[in-house]
Scaffold this motif. Structure first.
Motif, PDB file in Angstrom:
ATOM      1  N   ALA A  94     -10.019   6.293  -2.868  1.00 31.10           N
ATOM      2  CA  ALA A  94     -11.293   6.447  -3.585  1.00 31.10           C
ATOM      3  C   ALA A  94     -11.501   7.900  -4.009  1.00 31.10           C
ATOM      4  O   ALA A  94     -11.960   8.172  -5.133  1.00 31.10           O
ATOM      5  CB  ALA A  94     -12.451   5.974  -2.709  1.00 31.10           C
ATOM      6  N   LEU A 150      -6.598   1.395  -3.575  1.00 33.86           N
ATOM      7  CA  LEU A 150      -7.906   1.124  -2.977  1.00 33.86           C
ATOM      8  C   LEU A 150      -8.104  -0.365  -2.725  1.00 33.86           C
ATOM      9  O   LEU A 150      -8.587  -0.766  -1.672  1.00 33.86           O
ATOM     10  CB  LEU A 150      -9.026   1.671  -3.877  1.00 33.86           C
ATOM     11  CG  LEU A 150     -10.459   1.430  -3.403  1.00 33.86           C
ATOM     12  CD1 LEU A 150     -10.690   2.059  -2.034  1.00 33.86           C
ATOM     13  CD2 LEU A 150     -11.437   1.989  -4.413  1.00 33.86           C
ATOM     14  N   VAL A 151      -7.710  -1.189  -3.671  1.00 37.54           N
ATOM     15  CA  VAL A 151      -7.848  -2.644  -3.506  1.00 37.54           C
ATOM     16  C   VAL A 151      -7.029  -3.133  -2.313  1.00 37.54           C
ATOM     17  O   VAL A 151      -7.520  -3.895  -1.478  1.00 37.54           O
ATOM     18  CB  VAL A 151      -7.434  -3.383  -4.801  1.00 37.54           C
ATOM     19  CG1 VAL A 151      -7.308  -4.875  -4.571  1.00 37.54           C
ATOM     20  CG2 VAL A 151      -8.425  -3.097  -5.915  1.00 37.54           C
ATOM     21  N   VAL A 152      -5.788  -2.674  -2.215  1.00 36.36           N
ATOM     22  CA  VAL A 152      -4.931  -3.111  -1.105  1.00 36.36           C
ATOM     23  C   VAL A 152      -5.448  -2.557   0.215  1.00 36.36           C
ATOM     24  O   VAL A 152      -5.494  -3.272   1.221  1.00 36.36           O
ATOM     25  CB  VAL A 152      -3.465  -2.699  -1.343  1.00 36.36           C
ATOM     26  CG1 VAL A 152      -2.591  -3.069  -0.158  1.00 36.36           C
ATOM     27  CG2 VAL A 152      -2.934  -3.346  -2.605  1.00 36.36           C
ATOM     28  N   ALA A 157      -8.483  -1.816   1.002  1.00 36.27           N
ATOM     29  CA  ALA A 157      -9.702  -2.541   1.376  1.00 36.27           C
ATOM     30  C   ALA A 157      -9.363  -3.913   1.946  1.00 36.27           C
ATOM     31  O   ALA A 157      -9.945  -4.334   2.949  1.00 36.27           O
ATOM     32  CB  ALA A 157     -10.615  -2.681   0.169  1.00 36.27           C
ATOM     33  N   SER A 158      -8.403  -4.614   1.343  1.00 37.65           N
ATOM     34  CA  SER A 158      -8.041  -5.926   1.852  1.00 37.65           C
ATOM     35  C   SER A 158      -7.326  -5.825   3.194  1.00 37.65           C
ATOM     36  O   SER A 158      -7.363  -6.739   3.996  1.00 37.65           O
ATOM     37  CB  SER A 158      -7.183  -6.690   0.851  1.00 37.65           C
ATOM     38  OG  SER A 158      -5.930  -6.085   0.729  1.00 37.65           O
ATOM     39  N   ARG A 159      -6.718  -4.710   3.445  1.00 42.59           N
ATOM     40  CA  ARG A 159      -6.016  -4.459   4.699  1.00 42.59           C
ATOM     41  C   ARG A 159      -6.952  -3.865   5.752  1.00 42.59           C
ATOM     42  O   ARG A 159      -6.596  -3.752   6.909  1.00 42.59           O
ATOM     43  CB  ARG A 159      -4.861  -3.493   4.413  1.00 42.59           C
ATOM     44  CG  ARG A 159      -3.907  -3.313   5.529  1.00 42.59           C
ATOM     45  CD  ARG A 159      -2.872  -2.270   5.137  1.00 42.59           C
ATOM     46  NE  ARG A 159      -2.142  -1.871   6.295  1.00 42.59           N
ATOM     47  CZ  ARG A 159      -2.557  -0.978   7.178  1.00 42.59           C
ATOM     48  NH1 ARG A 159      -3.706  -0.373   7.019  1.00 42.59           N
ATOM     49  NH2 ARG A 159      -1.829  -0.680   8.239  1.00 42.59           N
ATOM     50  N   LEU A 162       0.828  -1.203   0.000  1.00 42.37           N
ATOM     51  CA  LEU A 162       0.000   0.000   0.000  1.00 42.37           C
ATOM     52  C   LEU A 162       0.865   1.256   0.000  1.00 42.37           C
ATOM     53  O   LEU A 162       0.599   2.202  -0.753  1.00 42.37           O
ATOM     54  CB  LEU A 162      -0.945  -0.007   1.205  1.00 42.37           C
ATOM     55  CG  LEU A 162      -1.904   1.165   1.338  1.00 42.37           C
ATOM     56  CD1 LEU A 162      -2.761   1.329   0.095  1.00 42.37           C
ATOM     57  CD2 LEU A 162      -2.775   0.986   2.575  1.00 42.37           C
ATOM     58  N   GLY A 197      -6.646   3.170  -7.904  1.00 41.58           N
ATOM     59  CA  GLY A 197      -7.442   1.942  -7.885  1.00 41.58           C
ATOM     60  C   GLY A 197      -6.693   0.795  -7.237  1.00 41.58           C
ATOM     61  O   GLY A 197      -7.260   0.037  -6.441  1.00 41.58           O
ATOM     62  N   ARG A 198      -5.418   0.664  -7.554  1.00 42.44           N
ATOM     63  CA  ARG A 198      -4.604  -0.388  -6.926  1.00 42.44           C
ATOM     64  C   ARG A 198      -4.487  -0.158  -5.425  1.00 42.44           C
ATOM     65  O   ARG A 198      -4.578  -1.095  -4.630  1.00 42.44           O
ATOM     66  CB  ARG A 198      -3.220  -0.428  -7.552  1.00 42.44           C
ATOM     67  CG  ARG A 198      -3.232  -0.936  -8.960  1.00 42.44           C
ATOM     68  CD  ARG A 198      -1.833  -0.979  -9.541  1.00 42.44           C
ATOM     69  NE  ARG A 198      -1.917  -1.210 -10.969  1.00 42.44           N
ATOM     70  CZ  ARG A 198      -1.225  -0.556 -11.857  1.00 42.44           C
ATOM     71  NH1 ARG A 198      -0.365   0.357 -11.496  1.00 42.44           N
ATOM     72  NH2 ARG A 198      -1.363  -0.828 -13.139  1.00 42.44           N
ATOM     73  N   ALA A 251      -8.163   3.865   2.252  1.00 44.12           N
ATOM     74  CA  ALA A 251      -9.194   3.516   1.273  1.00 44.12           C
ATOM     75  C   ALA A 251      -9.994   4.749   0.867  1.00 44.12           C
ATOM     76  O   ALA A 251     -10.265   4.954  -0.323  1.00 44.12           O
ATOM     77  CB  ALA A 251     -10.117   2.441   1.832  1.00 44.12           C
ATOM     78  N   HIS A 305       2.122   1.803  -3.546  1.00 42.91           N
ATOM     79  CA  HIS A 305       1.115   2.353  -4.461  1.00 42.91           C
ATOM     80  C   HIS A 305       0.857   3.831  -4.161  1.00 42.91           C
ATOM     81  O   HIS A 305       0.758   4.652  -5.087  1.00 42.91           O
ATOM     82  CB  HIS A 305      -0.200   1.576  -4.358  1.00 42.91           C
ATOM     83  CG  HIS A 305      -0.138   0.194  -4.919  1.00 42.91           C
ATOM     84  ND1 HIS A 305       0.481  -0.118  -6.108  1.00 42.91           N
ATOM     85  CD2 HIS A 305      -0.637  -0.974  -4.444  1.00 42.91           C
ATOM     86  CE1 HIS A 305       0.364  -1.407  -6.341  1.00 42.91           C
ATOM     87  NE2 HIS A 305      -0.304  -1.953  -5.344  1.00 42.91           N
TER      88      HIS A 305
END
Length: 137
Positions: free
Chosen positions: A119, A103-105, A107-109, A34, A100-101, A115, A37
């Motif tokens: 966004a 955000l994905v990380v 969210a998973s974290r 994260l 976007g990348r 996040a 990114h």
């Protein structure tokens, strides 16, 4: 058909016991990913600031730098002044993809602050691309 292995594995004896080398938890790996990114997004934001300075980009860059410092557990990241070499459209596309990348990380974290920031940056860069994308079709 196959001959059995008669010697010990080099991998198991090189480090001795498994506790002799560092292991990172999933959370630590996600923090590193994260932070990477968000650092890349910060670099693109700085490039955009060099092309077209704005208070919104300044605020976004500051928030990104704070999040990177928090994730790395240290001082603010080193920043280079943007060169202005790329065009704004390609920079906004790159920033949108990086957000976007992130955000994905995030969210998973389950990192709400990162996040939300990612966004918001996706929205900002999508809005910057929208009129140009529609005009080109």
């Amino acid at each position: 058909m196959y001959e059995p292995i008669r010697t010990k594995s080099v991998h198991s004896t090189m480090a001795g016991t498994p506790s002799d080398f560092p292991h990172r938890s999933r959370e630590e790996e996600l923090d590193i990913q994260l932070a990477g990114h968000l650092s890349a997004l910060l670099a693109v934001t700085d490039e955009l600031r060099a092309l077209a300075p704005s208070a919104g980009l300044d605020a976004a860059a500051e928030r990104l730098a704070q999040q990177v410092a928090r994730l790395r557990g240290g001082p603010a990241p080193v920043r280079a002044p943007g060169s202005g070499a790329d065009d704004a459209v390609s920079l906004h596309r790159r920033a949108h993809a990086l957000a976007g990348r992130a955000l994905v990380v995030a969210a998973s974290r389950a990192d709400t602050a990162a996040a939300i920031l990612a966004a918001q940056q996706m929205d900002v860069h999508a809005a910057a691309l929208e009129p140009r994308e529609l005009a080109s079709h």
